[in-house]
Scaffold this motif. Structure first.
Motif, PDB file in Angstrom:
ATOM      1  N   VAL A 179      20.498  34.419  45.981  1.00  0.00           N
ATOM      2  CA  VAL A 179      20.412  35.625  46.410  1.00  0.00           C
ATOM      3  C   VAL A 179      21.718  36.067  46.793  1.00  0.00           C
ATOM      4  N   ILE A 180      22.758  35.300  48.145  1.00  0.00           N
ATOM      5  CA  ILE A 180      23.782  34.970  48.879  1.00  0.00           C
ATOM      6  C   ILE A 180      24.691  34.546  48.180  1.00  0.00           C
ATOM      7  N   ALA A 181      26.198  35.500  48.200  1.00  0.00           N
ATOM      8  CA  ALA A 181      26.893  34.879  47.273  1.00  0.00           C
ATOM      9  C   ALA A 181      28.742  35.363  48.663  1.00  0.00           C
ATOM     10  N   MET A 182      28.995  34.187  48.574  1.00  0.00           N
ATOM     11  CA  MET A 182      30.607  35.369  49.122  1.00  0.00           C
ATOM     12  C   MET A 182      31.340  35.952  48.961  1.00  0.00           C
ATOM     13  N   SER A 183      32.307  36.901  49.714  1.00  0.00           N
ATOM     14  CA  SER A 183      32.346  38.216  49.455  1.00  0.00           C
ATOM     15  C   SER A 183      34.145  37.461  48.980  1.00  0.00           C
ATOM     16  N   SER A 184      35.187  38.406  47.945  1.00  0.00           N
ATOM     17  CA  SER A 184      36.360  38.083  47.546  1.00  0.00           C
ATOM     18  C   SER A 184      37.254  38.839  49.012  1.00  0.00           C
ATOM     19  N   VAL A 232      21.129  41.763  56.144  1.00  0.00           N
ATOM     20  CA  VAL A 232      22.872  42.509  56.760  1.00  0.00           C
ATOM     21  C   VAL A 232      23.054  41.284  57.678  1.00  0.00           C
ATOM     22  N   VAL A 233      24.599  41.153  57.199  1.00  0.00           N
ATOM     23  CA  VAL A 233      25.403  40.075  57.364  1.00  0.00           C
ATOM     24  C   VAL A 233      26.640  41.256  58.289  1.00  0.00           C
ATOM     25  N   ASP A 234      26.680  40.629  59.177  1.00  0.00           N
ATOM     26  CA  ASP A 234      27.249  41.415  60.774  1.00  0.00           C
ATOM     27  C   ASP A 234      28.807  40.571  59.879  1.00  0.00           C
ATOM     28  N   THR A 235      29.874  41.075  58.984  1.00  0.00           N
ATOM     29  CA  THR A 235      30.817  41.028  59.102  1.00  0.00           C
ATOM     30  C   THR A 235      32.207  40.391  59.694  1.00  0.00           C
ATOM     31  N   GLN A 236      32.010  40.716  60.115  1.00  0.00           N
ATOM     32  CA  GLN A 236      33.293  40.178  61.680  1.00  0.00           C
ATOM     33  C   GLN A 236      32.072  39.316  62.304  1.00  0.00           C
ATOM     34  N   ILE A 237      31.827  38.610  62.510  1.00  0.00           N
ATOM     35  CA  ILE A 237      30.973  37.158  63.078  1.00  0.00           C
ATOM     36  C   ILE A 237      31.100  36.299  61.940  1.00  0.00           C
ATOM     37  N   CYS A 238      30.555  36.718  60.503  1.00  0.00           N
ATOM     38  CA  CYS A 238      30.143  35.618  60.112  1.00  0.00           C
ATOM     39  C   CYS A 238      31.352  34.847  59.614  1.00  0.00           C
ATOM     40  N   LYS A 239      31.608  33.494  60.074  1.00  0.00           N
ATOM     41  CA  LYS A 239      32.982  33.027  59.240  1.00  0.00           C
ATOM     42  C   LYS A 239      33.692  32.015  58.333  1.00  0.00           C
ATOM     43  N   GLY A 240      32.429  32.595  56.984  1.00  0.00           N
ATOM     44  CA  GLY A 240      32.241  31.854  55.309  1.00  0.00           C
ATOM     45  C   GLY A 240      32.131  30.834  55.310  1.00  0.00           C
ATOM     46  N   MET A 245      24.732  40.356  50.600  1.00  0.00           N
ATOM     47  CA  MET A 245      23.839  40.077  49.010  1.00  0.00           C
ATOM     48  C   MET A 245      24.556  40.011  47.905  1.00  0.00           C
ATOM     49  N   LYS A 246      24.541  39.332  46.872  1.00  0.00           N
ATOM     50  CA  LYS A 246      24.831  39.794  45.833  1.00  0.00           C
ATOM     51  C   LYS A 246      23.906  39.676  44.162  1.00  0.00           C
ATOM     52  N   ALA A 280      16.326  40.322  44.586  1.00  0.00           N
ATOM     53  CA  ALA A 280      15.859  38.625  44.759  1.00  0.00           C
ATOM     54  C   ALA A 280      15.045  38.419  45.827  1.00  0.00           C
ATOM     55  N   CYS A 281      15.899  38.683  46.986  1.00  0.00           N
ATOM     56  CA  CYS A 281      15.522  38.736  48.250  1.00  0.00           C
ATOM     57  C   CYS A 281      13.230  38.770  48.837  1.00  0.00           C
ATOM     58  N   ASN A 282      13.763  37.612  48.716  1.00  0.00           N
ATOM     59  CA  ASN A 282      12.010  37.832  50.018  1.00  0.00           C
ATOM     60  C   ASN A 282      11.192  37.888  51.294  1.00  0.00           C
ATOM     61  N   GLY A 283      12.583  37.997  51.346  1.00  0.00           N
ATOM     62  CA  GLY A 283      12.802  37.695  53.348  1.00  0.00           C
ATOM     63  C   GLY A 283      12.346  36.563  53.911  1.00  0.00           C
TER      64      GLY A 283
END
Length: 76
Positions: free
Chosen positions: A29-34, A9-17, A46-47, A51-54
């Motif tokens: 598993v991870i990609a950057m949102s447009s 779970v990504v806190d989208t308001q904290i993530c600075k990309g 989570m793209k 596939a995520c194994n934690g």
């Protein structure tokens, strides 16, 4: 034997990309949102969730602690 299924779970308001999480994810598993957050940064998501194994690598390297990792045992 139980298999481990992961999720982030990504806190989208904290993530600075910063994209530090992308190369440490061996399962790709991870990609950057447009889309951008309120600060104007593209954020991680989570793209490829199946596939995520934690493994928690992404959560460990995130400099802003924007990623929470969850693991669940799934019986096979």
């Amino acid at each position: 034997m139980a298999k481990v299924k992961g999720a982030i779970v990504v806190d989208t308001q904290i993530c600075k990309g910063c994209e530090v999480c992308i190369p440490v994810c061996q399962e790709k598993v991870i990609a950057m949102s447009s889309e951008v957050n309120r600060k104007g940064y593209h954020y991680a998501y989570m793209k490829n969730p199946e596939a995520c194994n934690g493994c928690t690598n992404c959560g460990i390297v995130c400099p802003d602690r924007a990623i929470s990792v969850y693991r669940v045992k799934v019986s096979t």
